[in-house]
Design a protein around this motif. Structure first.
Motif, PDB file in Angstrom:
ATOM      1  N   SER A 125      53.024  37.490  14.544  1.00 24.01           N
ATOM      2  CA  SER A 125      51.746  37.591  13.842  1.00 24.01           C
ATOM      3  C   SER A 125      50.802  38.473  14.649  1.00 24.01           C
ATOM      4  N   LEU A 126      49.711  38.880  14.026  1.00 28.33           N
ATOM      5  CA  LEU A 126      48.716  39.698  14.709  1.00 28.33           C
ATOM      6  C   LEU A 126      48.147  38.954  15.920  1.00 28.33           C
ATOM      7  N   GLU A 127      47.901  37.671  15.767  1.00 29.87           N
ATOM      8  CA  GLU A 127      47.374  36.872  16.877  1.00 29.87           C
ATOM      9  C   GLU A 127      48.366  36.825  18.027  1.00 29.87           C
ATOM     10  N   GLN A 128      49.659  36.672  17.709  1.00 31.62           N
ATOM     11  CA  GLN A 128      50.682  36.626  18.753  1.00 31.62           C
ATOM     12  C   GLN A 128      50.791  37.977  19.468  1.00 31.62           C
ATOM     13  N   LYS A 129      50.689  39.056  18.699  1.00 26.34           N
ATOM     14  CA  LYS A 129      50.722  40.392  19.316  1.00 26.34           C
ATOM     15  C   LYS A 129      49.523  40.580  20.243  1.00 26.34           C
ATOM     16  N   TYR A 130      48.373  40.100  19.819  1.00 20.98           N
ATOM     17  CA  TYR A 130      47.170  40.240  20.637  1.00 20.98           C
ATOM     18  C   TYR A 130      47.352  39.511  21.970  1.00 20.98           C
ATOM     19  N   LYS A 131      47.931  38.332  21.927  1.00 21.16           N
ATOM     20  CA  LYS A 131      48.151  37.569  23.154  1.00 21.16           C
ATOM     21  C   LYS A 131      49.161  38.275  24.057  1.00 21.16           C
ATOM     22  N   GLN A 132      50.199  38.851  23.454  1.00 13.80           N
ATOM     23  CA  GLN A 132      51.161  39.621  24.234  1.00 13.80           C
ATOM     24  C   GLN A 132      50.497  40.835  24.861  1.00 13.80           C
ATOM     25  N   TYR A 133      49.614  41.469  24.094  1.00 10.34           N
ATOM     26  CA  TYR A 133      48.893  42.639  24.583  1.00 10.34           C
ATOM     27  C   TYR A 133      48.019  42.282  25.785  1.00 10.34           C
ATOM     28  N   LEU A 134      47.327  41.154  25.724  1.00 15.62           N
ATOM     29  CA  LEU A 134      46.484  40.737  26.844  1.00 15.62           C
ATOM     30  C   LEU A 134      47.315  40.517  28.106  1.00 15.62           C
ATOM     31  N   LYS A 135      48.494  39.938  27.936  1.00 19.99           N
ATOM     32  CA  LYS A 135      49.368  39.720  29.088  1.00 19.99           C
ATOM     33  C   LYS A 135      49.874  41.048  29.640  1.00 19.99           C
ATOM     34  N   ALA A 136      50.235  41.966  28.741  1.00 19.32           N
ATOM     35  CA  ALA A 136      50.708  43.282  29.179  1.00 19.32           C
ATOM     36  C   ALA A 136      49.611  44.032  29.914  1.00 19.32           C
ATOM     37  N   GLN A 137      48.408  43.967  29.386  1.00 22.96           N
ATOM     38  CA  GLN A 137      47.272  44.638  30.009  1.00 22.96           C
ATOM     39  C   GLN A 137      46.999  44.068  31.399  1.00 22.96           C
ATOM     40  N   PHE A 138      47.104  42.755  31.528  1.00 24.91           N
ATOM     41  CA  PHE A 138      46.917  42.120  32.832  1.00 24.91           C
ATOM     42  C   PHE A 138      47.952  42.616  33.829  1.00 24.91           C
ATOM     43  N   VAL A 139      49.224  42.608  33.432  1.00 23.90           N
ATOM     44  CA  VAL A 139      50.291  43.051  34.332  1.00 23.90           C
ATOM     45  C   VAL A 139      50.055  44.491  34.773  1.00 23.90           C
ATOM     46  N   PHE A 140      49.610  45.333  33.839  1.00 24.51           N
ATOM     47  CA  PHE A 140      49.326  46.726  34.175  1.00 24.51           C
ATOM     48  C   PHE A 140      48.176  46.822  35.176  1.00 24.51           C
ATOM     49  N   ASP A 141      47.137  46.028  34.971  1.00 24.44           N
ATOM     50  CA  ASP A 141      45.942  46.104  35.813  1.00 24.44           C
ATOM     51  C   ASP A 141      46.178  45.631  37.243  1.00 24.44           C
ATOM     52  N   VAL A 142      47.156  44.737  37.447  1.00 24.49           N
ATOM     53  CA  VAL A 142      47.355  44.154  38.785  1.00 24.49           C
ATOM     54  C   VAL A 142      48.648  44.636  39.446  1.00 24.49           C
ATOM     55  N   GLN A 143      49.118  45.806  39.052  1.00 27.28           N
ATOM     56  CA  GLN A 143      50.390  46.314  39.581  1.00 27.28           C
ATOM     57  C   GLN A 143      50.396  46.457  41.101  1.00 27.28           C
ATOM     58  N   GLU A 144      49.232  46.683  41.700  1.00 33.85           N
ATOM     59  CA  GLU A 144      49.187  46.831  43.152  1.00 33.85           C
ATOM     60  C   GLU A 144      49.388  45.490  43.861  1.00 33.85           C
ATOM     61  N   LEU A 145      49.179  44.399  43.136  1.00 34.68           N
ATOM     62  CA  LEU A 145      49.296  43.070  43.732  1.00 34.68           C
ATOM     63  C   LEU A 145      50.554  42.322  43.300  1.00 34.68           C
ATOM     64  N   PHE A 146      51.003  42.595  42.072  1.00 34.40           N
ATOM     65  CA  PHE A 146      52.127  41.862  41.500  1.00 34.40           C
ATOM     66  C   PHE A 146      53.107  42.829  40.831  1.00 34.40           C
ATOM     67  N   ALA A 147      54.359  42.417  40.789  1.00 35.61           N
ATOM     68  CA  ALA A 147      55.386  43.166  40.061  1.00 35.61           C
ATOM     69  C   ALA A 147      55.940  42.278  38.958  1.00 35.61           C
ATOM     70  N   MET A 148      56.128  42.846  37.762  1.00 36.78           N
ATOM     71  CA  MET A 148      56.677  42.053  36.665  1.00 36.78           C
ATOM     72  C   MET A 148      58.181  41.905  36.871  1.00 36.78           C
ATOM     73  N   ILE A 149      58.669  40.686  36.803  1.00 38.87           N
ATOM     74  CA  ILE A 149      60.090  40.420  37.048  1.00 38.87           C
ATOM     75  C   ILE A 149      60.793  39.855  35.820  1.00 38.87           C
ATOM     76  N   GLY A 150      60.055  39.613  34.765  1.00 41.79           N
ATOM     77  CA  GLY A 150      60.641  39.083  33.542  1.00 41.79           C
ATOM     78  C   GLY A 150      59.634  39.220  32.430  1.00 41.79           C
ATOM     79  N   CYS A 151      59.889  38.542  31.351  1.00 39.43           N
ATOM     80  CA  CYS A 151      58.966  38.615  30.219  1.00 39.43           C
ATOM     81  C   CYS A 151      57.675  37.884  30.574  1.00 39.43           C
ATOM     82  N   TYR A 152      56.754  38.636  31.171  1.00 45.42           N
ATOM     83  CA  TYR A 152      55.447  38.125  31.576  1.00 45.42           C
ATOM     84  C   TYR A 152      55.539  37.032  32.632  1.00 45.42           C
ATOM     85  N   LYS A 153      56.420  37.306  33.591  1.00 46.20           N
ATOM     86  CA  LYS A 153      56.417  36.601  34.865  1.00 46.20           C
ATOM     87  C   LYS A 153      56.181  37.657  35.924  1.00 46.20           C
ATOM     88  N   VAL A 154      55.366  37.342  36.923  1.00 44.01           N
ATOM     89  CA  VAL A 154      55.076  38.320  37.966  1.00 44.01           C
ATOM     90  C   VAL A 154      55.378  37.741  39.335  1.00 44.01           C
TER      91      VAL A 154
END
Length: 227
Positions: A125-154
């Motif tokens: 759903s659109l709401e589910q995509k939005y939540k996925q987008y927020l998680k993706a944006q977070f992972v992108f923003d904190v790349q210097e501190l964290f590395a993504m190792i799975g589906c939204y696990k860092v």
């Protein structure tokens, strides 16, 4: 999500007056685009980036790939019209979002590139995509501190600690004791606008243990929970 005014989507055979392909795209079609140099390594880079995050927008892709806006516009249009990715446009009262996700042609290309397709259900759903987008944006923003190792696990770069990523709004009160080493995403600006900041703070205080962390997506910074 903010109040939605309109939504629109485009993919290789929808949203174009004269699509390159008016039927279902085939692996041979995608191969042809690469063989004739209509698609290049630059398009592969964008596809690989979007596949990594599952959902991405221009504010992630442009700095992530290291290209300028005009070049991004040209490349992403190529990617959409040739079926590598599809586009969702969501207009809200505050912002206009353009999300990009891997399309059928992109799955064929990733297979040929020897890379795993990070599947995103097309029935989200659109709401589910939005939540996925927020998680993706977070992972992108904190790349210097964290590395993504799975589906939204860092995984924390320095200490190696693994964290799950959750939205604070999705927390189940009955499960509070079970949340451990979780990064909770919160939008303080939205909470203030909805006048529910106090409830969120009370919830955060209960979760402020077991190695959990809190991140404000509006200010792009981690939060200290204080009384």
């Amino acid at each position: 999500m903010e109040s939605i005014e309109s939504t629109q989507g485009r993919r290789y055979n929808i949203g174009f007056e004269e699509p390159l392909i008016g039927r279902n795209i085939s692996k041979d079609d995608v191969a042809g685009y690469f063989k004739t140099l209509m698609l290049t390594k630059e398009h592969e880079s964008i596809l690989r980036f979007i596949n990594y995050f599952q959902i991405a927008d221009k504010d992630m892709i442009i700095p992530g790939i290291g290209i300028k806006f005009n070049k991004f516009k040209r490349l992403i249009e190529d990617c959409v019209i040739t079926g590598l990715v599809y586009e969702n446009r969501i207009k809200t009262e505050e912002k206009e979002y353009f999300w990009y996700m891997v399309d059928t042609g992109g799955v064929y290309a990733l297979e040929d590139m020897g890379e795993k397709y990070n599947s995103l259900p097309f029935t989200l759903s659109l709401e589910q995509k939005y939540k996925q987008y927020l998680k993706a944006q977070f992972v992108f923003d904190v790349q210097e501190l964290f590395a993504m190792i799975g589906c939204y696990k860092v995984k924390e770069n320095q200490k190696g600690q693994v964290y799950n990523i959750e939205l604070l709004e999705d927390v189940r009160v009955s499960e509070i004791p079970n949340y451990r080493f979780t990064i909770f995403l919160v939008n303080i600006k939205t909470l203030d606008a909805l006048n529910i900041n106090k409830y969120a703070k009370d919830l955060a205080k209960q979760l402020d243990c077991n190695g959990n962390k809190f991140y404000d997506i509006s200010k792009k910074q981690f939060l200290d929970i204080v009384d």
